[in-house]
Design an enzyme around this catalytic site. Structure first.
Site, PDB file in Angstrom:
ATOM      1  N   PHE A  10      32.226   8.107  16.817  1.00 38.13           N
ATOM      2  CA  PHE A  10      31.034   8.334  15.983  1.00 38.13           C
ATOM      3  C   PHE A  10      29.877   7.524  16.561  1.00 38.13           C
ATOM      4  O   PHE A  10      29.217   6.752  15.867  1.00 38.13           O
ATOM      5  CB  PHE A  10      31.282   7.951  14.514  1.00 38.13           C
ATOM      6  N   ARG A  64      26.713  -4.852  16.369  1.00 42.20           N
ATOM      7  CA  ARG A  64      26.872  -4.264  17.704  1.00 42.20           C
ATOM      8  C   ARG A  64      26.963  -5.363  18.753  1.00 42.20           C
ATOM      9  O   ARG A  64      27.773  -5.287  19.674  1.00 42.20           O
ATOM     10  CB  ARG A  64      25.684  -3.358  18.001  1.00 42.20           C
ATOM     11  N   ASP A 115      32.933   3.749  13.657  1.00 36.93           N
ATOM     12  CA  ASP A 115      31.787   3.560  12.750  1.00 36.93           C
ATOM     13  C   ASP A 115      31.366   4.927  12.207  1.00 36.93           C
ATOM     14  O   ASP A 115      30.317   5.460  12.569  1.00 36.93           O
ATOM     15  CB  ASP A 115      30.626   2.864  13.469  1.00 36.93           C
ATOM     16  N   CYS A 157      30.740   2.546   5.669  1.00 35.58           N
ATOM     17  CA  CYS A 157      29.420   2.353   5.052  1.00 35.58           C
ATOM     18  C   CYS A 157      29.390   3.019   3.681  1.00 35.58           C
ATOM     19  O   CYS A 157      28.331   3.321   3.148  1.00 35.58           O
ATOM     20  CB  CYS A 157      28.317   2.891   5.958  1.00 35.58           C
ATOM     21  N   ASP A 192      30.977  11.808  19.927  1.00 34.15           N
ATOM     22  CA  ASP A 192      30.221  12.222  18.735  1.00 34.15           C
ATOM     23  C   ASP A 192      30.137  13.742  18.762  1.00 34.15           C
ATOM     24  O   ASP A 192      30.178  14.364  19.812  1.00 34.15           O
ATOM     25  CB  ASP A 192      28.820  11.615  18.715  1.00 34.15           C
ATOM     26  N   ASN A 198      34.785  16.549  17.891  1.00 30.06           N
ATOM     27  CA  ASN A 198      35.167  16.016  16.590  1.00 30.06           C
ATOM     28  C   ASN A 198      36.125  14.840  16.833  1.00 30.06           C
ATOM     29  O   ASN A 198      37.121  14.986  17.537  1.00 30.06           O
ATOM     30  CB  ASN A 198      35.868  17.138  15.806  1.00 30.06           C
TER      31      ASN A 198
END
Ligand code: SAH
Length: 384
Positions: free
Chosen positions: A220, A205, A288, A328, A241, A267
């Site tokens: 996100f 970040r 992310d 991730c 988000d 969304n």
């Protein structure tokens, strides 16, 4: 008496290649009626020789997980020595950091995150759970935290026959304020995701905030991990988000730090399309998302999702714009992720440079001999 577990030749080969996990199908002895106690620290041997120490699970398919105990101590003292060594390796990382990161620290199933005055623990193996009190005592001695919570509200507890639970182990207020970069961030250690937040992205970040400037879109955003650091360095940030409670926490943290961030509850897939329809463009974008490939079966659908958001984001960048793109998903390898983003760049017809490849923060080490522990992969990109 210390129990001994023998593994197959296949298991031995895997062990010698450095993999920390041996499956039950590669355990040959003892017979079930002489099996070690659940969670015991056991000696592991191959056909001829002793291999080392491991954590024994009586129920999980991952029956044997390696523990690099020092030779000169008894195993229980050795477990605590590994705890101390992991903490020692985080020296200089400040008061908000992951102190213990499971297998890569030689402590299977044990995760300890420090959020300033609070500590949040996951003890997700029988071995880690049984030694929880000793570990908490160690942490209390060292850091005198105001609050300690257990966040075992994770599905894998089922494989270990541990309770699915979260509870306060010490103190009574799980709301803490923890310093991250130059900001003071509020975390709810009982309600936040995982251990209360996602510390694996801390350094990323701060790096994203150095890399991106101007009019920046954070997709996100969750409770603003990226947005807040971006805004702190002067970017005009729009955070998107789908979770309204997450955006509410983002706004509280922005206010606490005197920052202004625009939030959009939507969304991301729809919102990127809407921005395109309006002709809206950005200087920088962060992607992310949650793991789109939570298991092997989900990889094809996940690939399509990663491609779509990267394609749309690249199209929304002004000339000279910059994209920070993350996955991730442990089940998506780095080469595969880069191939997907490359397809997106080709379809978006943007000349795309890789400026930096990044991974989880240094307090979240992975194991070279277990590539699946290197789950977090990121790209800093710049387009013409
Ligand atoms: N970037 C965040 C972490 C993101 S976690 C950080 O730095 O901390 C994933 C987030 O994606 C969650 O907040 C979840 O609410 C959100 N999310 C999942 N699917 C989404 C979608 N389709 N559109 C918008 N948000 C979504």
């Amino acid at each position: 008496m210390t129990a001994e577990v023998q593994i197959t030749r296949k298991g031995e080969k895997r062990w010698r290649a450095g993999h920390p996990w041996i499956f039950r199908s590669d355990v040959v002895a003892p017979e079930p009626d002489q099996a070690p106690a659940p969670g015991a620290l056991v000696r592991v041997r191959g056909g001829r020789s002793k291999l080392g120490w491991a954590a024994w699970s009586s129920t999980s398919l991952m029956a044997v997980r390696r523990v690099p105990l020092p030779d000169d101590l008894d195993p229980e003292a050795g477990w605590l020595a590994l705890v101390d060594a992991a903490i020692e390796r985080r020296t200089g990382r400040g008061t908000t950091t992951r102190l213990i990161n499971g297998d890569p620290d030689g402590l299977p199933g044990l995760v300890v995150d420090r959020y300033g005055p609070g500590i949040s623990i996951q003890a997700l193996s029988q071995t880690a759970f049984q030694r929880l009190d000793a570990v908490v005592a160690r942490l209390v001695d060292r850091f005198a935290p105001q609050v300690v919570v257990l966040r075992n509200d994770v599905k894998v507890t089922r494989h270990e026959e541990l309770a699915y639970e979260k509870r306060l182990l010490l103190g009574d207020d799980p709301q803490v304020e923890a310093p991250i970069g130059r900001l003071s961030i509020a975390f709810d250690l009982m309600e936040g995701q995982k251990t209360g937040g996602f510390l694996d992205q801390t350094d990323n970040r701060l790096a994203a905030a150095r890399f991106l400037s101007g009019d920046v879109l954070d997709c996100f955003s969750y409770d603003g991990g990226f947005s807040l650091q971006l805004a702190a360095r002067g970017a005009q940030v729009t955070a998107v988000d789908v979770s309204e409670p997450a955006l509410e926490r983002l706004r509280c943290n922005a206010e606490r730090n005197g920052l202004a961030i625009r939030t959009v509850g939507a969304n991301v897939f729809d919102q990127l399309r809407a921005f395109e329809a309006e002709g809206r463009q950005f200087d920088g974008i962060v992607l992310d998302p949650p793991a789109f490939c939570p298991n092997r079966k989900a990889v094809p659908a996940g690939r399509r999702a990663y491609k779509e958001i990267n394609l749309r984001a690249l199209k929304l960048l002004k000339p000279g714009g910059r994209l920070v793109s993350w996955t991730c998903s442990a089940h998506m390898t780095r080469p595969d992720f880069e191939a997907v983003v490359a397809e997106a760049a080709a379809d978006a017809r943007r000349w795309t440079r890789v400026v930096e490849r990044r991974s989880a923060a240094p307090d979240h080490p992975s194991l070279l001999t277990a590539p699946e522990t290197d789950y977090l992969k990121g790209l800093h990109l710049q387009v013409d």
